[in-house]
Design a protein around this motif. Sequence first.
Motif, mmCIF file in Angstrom:
data_model
loop_
_atom_site.group_PDB
_atom_site.id
_atom_site.type_symbol
_atom_site.label_atom_id
_atom_site.label_comp_id
_atom_site.label_asym_id
_atom_site.label_seq_id
_atom_site.Cartn_x
_atom_site.Cartn_y
_atom_site.Cartn_z
ATOM 1 N N GLY A 115 0.807 -1.214 0.000
ATOM 2 C CA GLY A 115 0.000 0.000 0.000
ATOM 3 C C GLY A 115 0.838 1.261 0.000
ATOM 4 N N PHE A 116 1.926 1.251 0.757
ATOM 5 C CA PHE A 116 2.805 2.430 0.792
ATOM 6 C C PHE A 116 3.349 2.750 -0.593
ATOM 7 C CE2 PHE A 116 7.113 4.209 1.304
ATOM 8 C CZ PHE A 116 6.796 5.371 1.988
ATOM 9 N N ARG A 117 3.668 1.715 -1.345
ATOM 10 C CA ARG A 117 4.280 1.941 -2.658
ATOM 11 C C ARG A 117 3.239 2.252 -3.741
ATOM 12 N NH1 ARG A 117 9.227 0.720 -4.438
ATOM 13 N NH2 ARG A 117 9.683 1.764 -2.466
ATOM 14 N N ASP A 118 2.071 1.632 -3.680
ATOM 15 C CA ASP A 118 1.157 1.674 -4.831
ATOM 16 C C ASP A 118 -0.158 2.403 -4.596
ATOM 17 O OD1 ASP A 118 2.759 0.433 -6.626
ATOM 18 O OD2 ASP A 118 1.545 -1.360 -6.884
ATOM 19 N N TRP A 119 -0.496 2.706 -3.358
ATOM 20 C CA TRP A 119 -1.838 3.225 -3.077
ATOM 21 C C TRP A 119 -1.831 4.712 -2.735
ATOM 22 C CZ3 TRP A 119 -3.730 -1.294 0.576
ATOM 23 C CH2 TRP A 119 -3.754 -2.483 -0.158
ATOM 24 N N ASP A 120 -0.857 5.432 -3.257
ATOM 25 C CA ASP A 120 -0.773 6.886 -3.082
ATOM 26 C C ASP A 120 -0.644 7.308 -1.621
ATOM 27 O OD1 ASP A 120 -1.060 7.291 -5.857
ATOM 28 O OD2 ASP A 120 -3.242 7.158 -5.694
ATOM 29 N N TRP A 121 0.044 6.482 -0.830
ATOM 30 C CA TRP A 121 0.266 6.853 0.566
ATOM 31 C C TRP A 121 1.493 7.747 0.729
ATOM 32 C CZ3 TRP A 121 -0.172 1.691 3.816
ATOM 33 C CH2 TRP A 121 -1.462 1.165 3.668
ATOM 34 N N GLU A 122 2.542 7.429 -0.002
ATOM 35 C CA GLU A 122 3.856 7.990 0.291
ATOM 36 C C GLU A 122 3.847 9.515 0.272
ATOM 37 O OE1 GLU A 122 8.503 7.151 -0.978
ATOM 38 O OE2 GLU A 122 6.859 6.146 -2.036
ATOM 39 N N GLN A 123 3.276 10.106 -0.756
ATOM 40 C CA GLN A 123 3.297 11.563 -0.865
ATOM 41 C C GLN A 123 2.441 12.192 0.216
ATOM 42 O OE1 GLN A 123 2.294 12.996 -4.744
ATOM 43 N NE2 GLN A 123 2.526 15.148 -4.202
ATOM 44 N N GLY A 124 1.266 11.595 0.479
ATOM 45 C CA GLY A 124 0.378 12.157 1.486
ATOM 46 C C GLY A 124 0.935 12.076 2.894
ATOM 47 N N LEU A 125 1.701 11.051 3.181
ATOM 48 C CA LEU A 125 2.273 10.915 4.521
ATOM 49 C C LEU A 125 3.329 11.973 4.802
ATOM 50 C CD1 LEU A 125 2.555 7.032 4.679
ATOM 51 C CD2 LEU A 125 1.292 8.466 6.290
ATOM 52 N N ALA A 126 4.026 12.372 3.770
ATOM 53 C CA ALA A 126 5.014 13.455 3.891
ATOM 54 C C ALA A 126 5.989 13.211 5.039
ATOM 55 C CB ALA A 126 4.292 14.799 4.082
ATOM 56 N N GLY A 127 6.442 11.972 5.161
ATOM 57 C CA GLY A 127 7.428 11.650 6.180
ATOM 58 C C GLY A 127 6.864 11.155 7.484
ATOM 59 N N ASP A 128 5.547 11.192 7.685
ATOM 60 C CA ASP A 128 4.950 10.663 8.909
ATOM 61 C C ASP A 128 5.149 9.149 8.985
ATOM 62 O OD1 ASP A 128 4.080 13.127 9.706
ATOM 63 O OD2 ASP A 128 2.012 12.861 9.023
ATOM 64 N N SER A 129 5.162 8.642 10.187
ATOM 65 C CA SER A 129 5.303 7.193 10.371
ATOM 66 C C SER A 129 4.082 6.480 9.809
ATOM 67 C CB SER A 129 5.452 6.866 11.855
ATOM 68 O OG SER A 129 4.261 7.176 12.562
ATOM 69 N N TRP A 130 4.290 5.234 9.343
ATOM 70 C CA TRP A 130 3.177 4.502 8.733
ATOM 71 C C TRP A 130 3.213 2.999 8.999
ATOM 72 C CZ3 TRP A 130 4.726 0.886 5.053
ATOM 73 C CH2 TRP A 130 6.013 1.039 4.539
ATOM 74 N N GLY A 131 4.173 2.541 9.797
ATOM 75 C CA GLY A 131 4.237 1.134 10.167
ATOM 76 C C GLY A 131 5.498 0.419 9.749
ATOM 77 N N GLU A 132 6.291 1.005 8.874
ATOM 78 C CA GLU A 132 7.506 0.339 8.414
ATOM 79 C C GLU A 132 8.400 -0.044 9.586
ATOM 80 O OE1 GLU A 132 10.999 1.019 5.066
ATOM 81 O OE2 GLU A 132 10.169 2.747 6.128
ATOM 82 N N GLY A 133 8.453 0.808 10.600
ATOM 83 C CA GLY A 133 9.271 0.511 11.762
ATOM 84 C C GLY A 133 8.799 -0.694 12.543
ATOM 85 N N TYR A 134 7.508 -0.996 12.461
ATOM 86 C CA TYR A 134 7.012 -2.242 13.068
ATOM 87 C C TYR A 134 7.481 -3.454 12.269
ATOM 88 C CZ TYR A 134 3.564 0.774 15.484
ATOM 89 O OH TYR A 134 2.944 1.733 16.228
#
Length: 793
Positions: free
Chosen positions: A416-435
């Motif tokens: 989802g991070f790569r393909d569902w248009d999350w990356e730009q909207g998150l603008a550096g916010d955490s999203w679970g990768e660290g888990y």
Amino acid sequence: MRQVTPLTEGWILRHPDGTGDALPASVPGCVHTDLLAAGLIPDPFLGRNETEVAWVGRREWTYETELTAGAGPHEQTDLVFDGLDTVAEILLDGRPLGRTRNMHRSYRFDVTGLSGRLTVRFASAYAEAEAVRGRLGERPGAYAEPYQYLRKMACSFGWDWGPTLVTAGIWRPVRLERWSTARIARVRPLVTVEDGVGQIELAVDVERSRVEAPLTLEASAGGVRARARIDGTAGTVRLRVPDVRLWWPRGYGEQPLYDVELTLSHGDEALDAWRRRTGFRTVELDTSADAHGTGFTLVVNGERLFARGVNWIPDDVFPSRITRERYRHRLEQAAGAGVDLVRVWGGGIYEDEDFYDACDELGLLVWQDFPFACAAYPEEQPLRGEVEAEARENVVRLMPHPSLVLWNGNNENLWGFRDWDWEQGLAGDSWGEGYYLGVLPRVVAELDPTRPYTAGSPWSGSWRHHPNDPAHGTHHSWEVWNRADYADYRRDVPRFVAEFGWQAPPAHATLRRALPGEDPAPDSPGMLHHQKAEDGNGKLERGLARHFAVPEGDFDRWHYLTQVNQARAVAAGVEHWRSHWPVCAGTVVWQLNDCWPVTSWAAIDGDGREKPLYHELRRLYADRLLTVRADGDGLVVAAVNQSAEDWRGTLRLRRMSVDGAPIAEAAPALDAGGRTVAVVEVPVELLPDGPGEFLVADADGVRAWHFPAPDREIPYPRPEFEVALAPDGITVTARTLVRDLLLQADRLDPGARADRGLVTLLPGEEVTIGVRGWKTPDPDTARSALYCVEPTR
């Protein structure tokens, strides 16, 4: 010895503002089931009642009972909750004992010498999630509901197959535990086997009431005993069990289980005990690179497996209703379909011990997702600490089970991070990768190094490849169903297909029960309400139109054909991918089960009835499978042999006309060694010429069909067959080609079950269909419940 008193009686439920009467409450249970039992809400599974009970998840609720911890011979009394759903405050006579915010954890409170009114006050999950979102900021997700902001079963907020019924309650058992001197706080069992010797290392943590008391541990398994001293609050006892019998997945061997007993003592006094069953086996995950990309192959006891899997969702949207017997029955259904791997999907829960016990006994491998699905999850507090705490508890809780072979970090979030248009909207916010790439693999490596971990599904193994690259690691195949025809499954050979599937409505009797008073149609109000997928009916219609003339105004025909299409779609994928073993090392069908009556991808509907797909899985997941596939301008027959025995003999190939006339025949040799795939070229003279011909391949009772055109283009004869009663069923004798004959047994009686699904017969062939639960057998009634493919008008 520690004394345990279950707290199941005397609970009441009330709204905390004091409005309304107090209701009797069942513990374990939830607010919805208590309101249902009191007749205060309608059954949300029926009609469109789901919307009428949406208010329940928006309110606060309080459970109360009288608690008498009291004085006694024990030094300490603990109040233990195995599961609280989800954000709760626990009070005793108004005195706070603690707060909770995680459905996936247990909780313990010291109530020594205390008595009074025990209150468990639940906040609205919506209110809590929205408050966390307000503090940490918006995160994207597949659905609008705020499920990623608290540690709760995500699918209670609704999914593309599930209702939105946001629960609250004491969903797992609660008890008083009284103990003295010391108790066993945690046992971490590391179970390994090497050169026929089983080794069990029990790392034990204890809680003490008297620090100075000398403590000993004694453990036993397989007739072997060992002792160790406890220094401080931790100790380890090791067992070496010679000549152990290995635990195998079903189809590969037996499932011997060993009782492991551990006793904590002070002198001659036994203080506490811990008992589990386990099995000895090795498990590896081969993700090495090769000429095809990056593999993903499970290896158990040195045996490389093609995993015949299904995805598992919570079997009820109210999981406290799932009993040991229900778990066992559903998993026996899975085993009966040839399944050897069950993936516990990340939008649900860590299941109850009864689930894993049944998998241990049935030889079903378990792939366990950590509960993260289809959303960006914040990594800040209060979530981060809860994630690590729940992971630590559940990794240790499930470690004894030999069926558990894989930990998986999440469902579709890396993709989802790569393909569902999350990356730009998150603008550096955490999203679970660290888990997924930090916390969880660290916890698994520290606590359970005997099992492999993978960061997600799908996942290619690193960011060097697209997360859903079919050539690397696990792959989710959803272009098919969402946009493409199921024939497109044959376009590639993923290394491991962890999700794919096709929708169909539930059984006729299930629909009748779920939609009272409604004459169902594909677009009737109740049918649309029980279709949760985005454009689900549109995808059903388009998928049907590629193969059949879509029936207008004939719901029964539409119902039958959509179920046929579901079975054929899954068959197209499984046959193709199994025929490419060992490049492809597994298929995990989405999905085995449903949590309510709904049009979905499930093989078993929400009332527990098997769809035609279920019976098709029995063929697709059998040890021996024949399939016909294209090879350049010609055809080959792939003989898939997943048994240990060689498959040798003659392959009978027949080119036939749809009117039943034989055109050409050949009998090439078949030689498929154990655990291999053999490919036999179809002679040119046997290749079907146009839609009026087909190829049939037979070997040792296993059959494959190849029709070169979609059904709507095939000039089928009008099907003719005879029906006669047989002991405990019916016998159907074909007079013409009869394609995809189906007895819908629930049309005979809602409690009736057939022992097979779709079957295609050549002229003169017959099939006996067993039927259970049919009260008044009659051949004419049976004929009315038989459906098959008919010529296009």
